[in-house]
Design an enzyme around this catalytic site. Structure first.
Site, mmCIF file in Angstrom:
data_model
loop_
_atom_site.group_PDB
_atom_site.id
_atom_site.type_symbol
_atom_site.label_atom_id
_atom_site.label_comp_id
_atom_site.label_asym_id
_atom_site.label_seq_id
_atom_site.Cartn_x
_atom_site.Cartn_y
_atom_site.Cartn_z
ATOM 1 N N GLY A 28 0.844 -1.184 0.000
ATOM 2 C CA GLY A 28 0.000 0.000 0.000
ATOM 3 C C GLY A 28 0.879 1.234 0.000
ATOM 4 N NE ARG A 50 -5.124 -11.347 -2.668
ATOM 5 C CZ ARG A 50 -5.582 -11.124 -3.927
ATOM 6 N NH1 ARG A 50 -5.683 -12.131 -4.778
ATOM 7 N NH2 ARG A 50 -5.938 -9.917 -4.294
ATOM 8 C CB SER A 55 -0.486 -5.340 -3.651
ATOM 9 O OG SER A 55 -1.418 -4.448 -3.095
ATOM 10 C CD GLN A 88 -0.157 -4.236 11.220
ATOM 11 O OE1 GLN A 88 0.314 -4.470 12.340
ATOM 12 N NE2 GLN A 88 0.085 -3.115 10.568
ATOM 13 C CG HIS A 110 0.243 2.864 13.953
ATOM 14 N ND1 HIS A 110 0.489 3.789 14.940
ATOM 15 C CD2 HIS A 110 -1.104 2.678 13.947
ATOM 16 C CE1 HIS A 110 -0.653 4.154 15.497
ATOM 17 N NE2 HIS A 110 -1.635 3.489 14.928
ATOM 18 N N GLY A 136 3.149 7.074 2.964
ATOM 19 C CA GLY A 136 4.201 6.427 2.186
ATOM 20 C C GLY A 136 4.487 7.095 0.858
ATOM 21 C CG ASP A 193 0.065 8.013 14.333
ATOM 22 O OD1 ASP A 193 0.687 8.850 13.660
ATOM 23 O OD2 ASP A 193 -0.657 7.144 13.827
ATOM 24 C CD GLU A 197 -3.423 8.583 12.291
ATOM 25 O OE1 GLU A 197 -2.448 8.107 11.687
ATOM 26 O OE2 GLU A 197 -4.284 7.864 12.859
ATOM 27 C CD GLU A 229 -10.951 33.431 0.508
ATOM 28 O OE1 GLU A 229 -10.227 33.452 1.534
ATOM 29 O OE2 GLU A 229 -10.697 34.104 -0.502
#
Length: 342
Positions: A28, A50, A55, A88, A110, A136, A193, A197, A229
């Protein structure tokens, strides 16, 4: 306040990382930026993806070596996990953990999954973090421009005794040593973090922009003028703050604008807003936000998708696209993000 220690390339063994095989899991935004920077810095990089997926095709188009995640883990010394936070833990359990061996370096960009105990590594591997402070795509564009993106490093588990040196060398190879590297902890990186965000960089900023845009349009002003603006000019102001801080931005703008800043800003961002910020921070610290996010994803993400669609359908997106495609700085310009390639 603790003393600020910044590591630069001159402080780092930049050759150390070149003695290791690095497996990047995912292609990614961060996988794209980090893997290509590592390759161009002379590192031995493989991609765990995969096979046959989108990807995988994109990575091979850049000449990168790809293989299954399991095979990449078996071959690597360092495994940098750069797939989305929400998947993950499952990928780790099914494809990474069964293939780990003693002394490997498990790396994250992270701290979410380690800090909130979604992933619990064995005691005989090193667990480290290298977290660039930019998407990234920017990590890559800054590297190609001869610059770098500041990065954080953190050590959670130092089985081999050289985890900090490995983290610094890796960070240098993605360009961070050109800009500056700061050491932190998994807890501090994760909580600050998420807070940054949600409250400023993404959540607070986009909500402020959209509400200001709506206020002008509802007041009878042109949506094109409203976009310029409250959205387009934001970059110009942020660039000034980035370069010299809030004082430098005040020096550059008119007295009228500075007075409006100092007198109207506090009327908008009141103590009530700060109290809500504190509640958001508490939800991050106690794990409530993490649990909410994981529950949303695991239940199918219907609310998440609804919110995405509402944002994409907002008038500011239509107006912004039309404006960017009508001006020289937007039409045909070199893009940092090209969805077909990265």
């Amino acid at each position: 306040m603790t003393e600020l220690k910044i590591y630069l390339d001159k402080d780092i063994n930049t050759e150390l990382i070149k003695t290791k095989t690095i497996a990047i899991i995912g292609f990614g935004s961060q996988g794209y930026g980090q893997s290509l920077n590592l390759r161009d810095s002379g590192c031995n990089v493989i991609l765990g993806l995969r096979q046959g997926g989108v990807s995988d095709t994109k990575a091979k188009d850049y000449g990168l070596k790809t293989m299954s995640i399991a095979d990449a883990v078996k071959e690597a010394d360092i495994i940098q996990i750069l797939i989305p936070d929400e998947i993950q833990a499952d990928v780790y359990k099914n494809e990474i953990e069964p293939n780990l061996r003693k002394g490997q370096y498990l790396m994250f960009a992270h701290g979410f999954n380690i800090h909130y105990k979604q992933i619990n590594p064995p005691s005989d591997v090193n667990v480290i973090m290298v977290a660039p402070k930019a998407p990234g795509h920017t990590v890559r564009s800054e590297y190609l421009a001869g610059k770098g993106t500041p990065s954080l490093i953190a050590i959670y588990q130092d089985f081999s005794g050289d985890s900090k040196e490995i983290a610094l060398s890796y960070a240098s190879a993605i360009g961070a040593g050109r800009a500056g590297i700061i050491e932190t902890t998994f807890r501090e990186e994760t909580e600050t973090d998420l807070f940054g965000e949600q409250v400023v960089l993404c959540g607070g900023c986009t909500a402020l922009i959209k509400n200001a845009f709506e206020t002008l349009v509802e007041g009878g002003y042109s949506p094109y003028m409203a976009y310029f603006e409250v959205c387009h000019e934001l970059k110009l102001i942020v660039d000034l703050i980035y370069e010299g801080g809030i004082d430098a931005m005040h020096y550059s703008i008119s007295n009228n604008a500075e007075y409006g800043d100092l007198t109207r800003g506090p009327k908008l961002i009141t103590k009530d807003v700060k109290d809500r910020m504190k509640q958001i921070l508490e939800d991050i610290k106690n794990g409530n936000y993490a649990q909410e996010f994981m529950n949303e994803i695991r239940s199918g993400g219907k609310n998440f998708e609804r919110l995405r669609n509402e944002n994409s359908g907002h008038l500011i997106e239509k107006v912004g696209s039309e404006i960017r495609n009508s001006f020289a700085w937007g039409k045909g310009a070199q893009k940092i993000i090209d969805k077909s390639k990265n």
